[in-house]
Motif scaffolding. Structure first.
Motif, short mmCIF file in Angstrom:
data_model
loop_
_atom_site.label_atom_id
_atom_site.label_comp_id
_atom_site.label_asym_id
_atom_site.label_seq_id
_atom_site.Cartn_x
_atom_site.Cartn_y
_atom_site.Cartn_z
N THR A 237 5.16 -3.09 -2.92
CA THR A 237 6.62 -3.26 -3.07
C THR A 237 6.90 -4.58 -2.74
OG1 THR A 237 7.04 -0.91 -2.97
CG2 THR A 237 8.86 -2.29 -2.36
N ARG A 238 6.68 -4.88 -1.46
CA ARG A 238 7.01 -6.37 -0.98
C ARG A 238 6.45 -7.31 -2.18
NH1 ARG A 238 4.87 -5.77 3.32
NH2 ARG A 238 6.82 -5.42 4.55
N THR A 239 5.34 -7.19 -2.41
CA THR A 239 4.57 -8.15 -3.55
C THR A 239 5.43 -8.31 -4.93
OG1 THR A 239 2.68 -7.99 -2.56
CG2 THR A 239 2.64 -9.02 -4.86
N ALA A 240 5.69 -7.25 -5.44
CA ALA A 240 6.64 -7.21 -6.45
C ALA A 240 8.07 -7.75 -6.27
CB ALA A 240 6.75 -5.63 -7.13
N ARG A 241 8.61 -7.25 -5.29
CA ARG A 241 9.91 -8.04 -5.14
C ARG A 241 9.91 -9.59 -4.69
NH1 ARG A 241 13.12 -6.62 -7.61
NH2 ARG A 241 14.95 -6.98 -6.39
N GLU A 242 8.84 -9.93 -4.03
CA GLU A 242 8.71 -11.62 -3.93
C GLU A 242 8.60 -12.21 -5.21
OE1 GLU A 242 5.51 -11.90 -0.81
OE2 GLU A 242 6.89 -11.45 0.73
N ASN A 243 7.94 -11.28 -5.97
CA ASN A 243 7.65 -12.07 -7.39
C ASN A 243 8.88 -11.75 -8.37
OD1 ASN A 243 4.97 -13.56 -7.40
ND2 ASN A 243 4.60 -11.47 -6.42
N GLY A 244 9.81 -11.35 -7.98
CA GLY A 244 11.00 -11.01 -8.91
C GLY A 244 10.81 -9.90 -9.65
N HIS A 245 9.85 -8.78 -9.52
CA HIS A 245 9.70 -7.78 -10.45
C HIS A 245 10.37 -6.67 -9.88
CE1 HIS A 245 5.69 -10.03 -11.27
NE2 HIS A 245 6.71 -10.28 -12.00
N ALA A 246 10.68 -5.82 -10.80
CA ALA A 246 11.48 -4.46 -10.58
C ALA A 246 10.42 -3.49 -10.03
CB ALA A 246 12.01 -3.83 -11.80
N THR A 247 10.90 -2.50 -9.19
CA THR A 247 9.94 -1.58 -8.53
C THR A 247 10.23 -0.19 -9.41
OG1 THR A 247 11.52 -0.93 -6.57
CG2 THR A 247 9.55 -2.58 -6.32
N VAL A 248 10.90 -0.23 -9.98
CA VAL A 248 11.32 0.92 -11.05
C VAL A 248 10.96 0.64 -12.41
CG1 VAL A 248 13.27 2.09 -11.62
CG2 VAL A 248 13.15 1.41 -9.42
N PRO A 249 10.55 1.58 -13.19
CA PRO A 249 9.86 3.16 -13.00
C PRO A 249 8.91 3.05 -12.01
CG PRO A 249 10.46 2.64 -15.44
CD PRO A 249 10.26 1.11 -14.54
N SER A 250 8.60 4.23 -11.47
CA SER A 250 7.48 4.60 -10.82
C SER A 250 6.77 5.94 -11.42
CB SER A 250 7.85 4.70 -9.35
OG SER A 250 9.00 5.69 -9.30
N LEU A 251 5.61 6.13 -11.08
CA LEU A 251 5.09 7.16 -11.50
C LEU A 251 5.19 8.55 -10.49
CD1 LEU A 251 1.13 6.32 -12.61
CD2 LEU A 251 3.11 7.43 -13.74
N LEU A 252 5.42 9.59 -11.15
CA LEU A 252 5.77 10.87 -10.08
C LEU A 252 4.74 11.20 -9.31
CD1 LEU A 252 7.72 13.20 -9.43
CD2 LEU A 252 6.72 14.25 -11.33
N SER A 253 3.54 10.85 -9.68
CA SER A 253 2.15 11.13 -8.69
C SER A 253 2.41 10.40 -7.56
CB SER A 253 1.05 10.92 -9.40
OG SER A 253 1.08 9.76 -10.07
N LEU A 254 2.83 8.92 -7.58
CA LEU A 254 2.90 8.45 -6.25
C LEU A 254 4.17 8.83 -5.64
CD1 LEU A 254 2.15 5.53 -5.11
CD2 LEU A 254 3.62 4.27 -6.47
N GLU A 255 5.22 8.88 -6.16
CA GLU A 255 6.34 9.63 -5.59
C GLU A 255 5.89 10.82 -4.66
OE1 GLU A 255 8.98 7.89 -4.94
OE2 GLU A 255 8.54 6.25 -6.76
N CYS A 256 5.25 11.73 -5.21
CA CYS A 256 4.61 12.83 -4.59
C CYS A 256 3.75 12.60 -3.36
CB CYS A 256 4.03 13.68 -5.50
SG CYS A 256 5.07 14.71 -6.82
N GLU A 257 3.13 11.46 -3.30
CA GLU A 257 2.12 11.13 -2.32
C GLU A 257 3.09 10.52 -1.24
OE1 GLU A 257 -1.90 10.24 -4.62
OE2 GLU A 257 -0.85 8.56 -4.18
#
Length: 253
Positions: free
Chosen positions: A196-216
């Protein structure tokens, strides 16, 4: 994927979603935080809206609607119709409609508000959750109860793990920090924090996400996980009690 999905950043931290069927030319929009960013994408692609799907009544999800509705069909919750912009189609939990050539199943996910709905497109494995299930979080309970939200999240959690969760806000970094406050040594949450930190530092959205990742990794989907219960010293508590506690902690975080 039979449809094209575009995530549109709006306001300071909102997202709207455009769905386009290249075969029919139909284009749907999920939520309208503001009109200008959405119109810019429509103009760039040469698309015209045929449907607008509204998840709930809060201004940051509807205030751009009038500027964009034109001839589009506006769909929203029957239970929320009295405080939504004028609806052309009113839906309720368990209903199915067709949008961009795809079946869309309606889920009542009350909690953040009463009458909040989610839209699930099983063929394309897309789930539009707005402020119910969020990336690493869930919406603050402005109207509903913790029990209602926990029940709503269990409905969504039961969908296939490869479902793409399109939620309404860029809150992921704060949500990750909160999750680490509960389980500072959880390796899956630590890994997601770094991603998440890497994505935001590079100006990328963290949404959408996979449900499997949310469940974990999303603590609000794991209120019945003994590992989380042990981590917060609630090993003997019921899942609804654990959910209530972590939602209260998030409110104070």
């Amino acid at each position: 994927m039979p449809v094209e999905l575009i995530t549109v950043p709006c306001l300071s931290d909102n997202y709207a979603f455009l769905i386009h069927d290249p075969q029919t030319g139909q284009t749907a929009l999920v939520d309208v935080p503001e009109a200008a960013p959405v119109q810019a994408v429509l103009d760039q692609r040469g698309w015209s809206l045929t449907d607008i799907l509204i998840t709930h009544h809060h201004d940051d999800h509807v205030q751009g609607l009038q500027a964009l509705r034109g001839d589009a069909r506006v769909v929203g919750a029957k239970a929320d119709a009295h405080r939504l912009p004028r609806l052309d189609t009113e839906v309720a939990d368990g209903d199915t409609i067709t949008v961009c050539g795809q079946q869309v199943h309606i889920f009542d996910v009350s909690g953040h508000t009463i009458g909040h709905i989610a839209f699930h497109m099983p063929e394309t494995q897309l789930l539009f959750t707005a402020d119910s299930l969020m990336a690493m979080g869930c919406g603050r309970l402005f109207e509903g109860t913790p029990s209602q939200m926990w029940n709503s999240l269990q409905k969504l959690r039961a969908l296939p793990g490869d479902t793409t969760v399109c939620s309404g806000h860029e809150y992921t970094m704060t949500n990750v920090r909160f999750a680490l406050s509960l389980e500072p040594n959880n390796p899956k949450i630590m890994s997601r924090s770094e991603a998440t930190r890497t994505a935001r530092e590079n100006g990328h959205a963290t949404v959408p996400s996979l449900l499997s990742l949310e469940c974990e990794t999303n603590p609000f989907l794991r209120a019945d996980d003994p590992v989380l219960a042990q981590a917060i010293d609630m090993a003997d508590a019921q899942p609804a009690e654990i959910f209530t506690e972590i939602r209260a902690r998030r409110d104070r975080f």
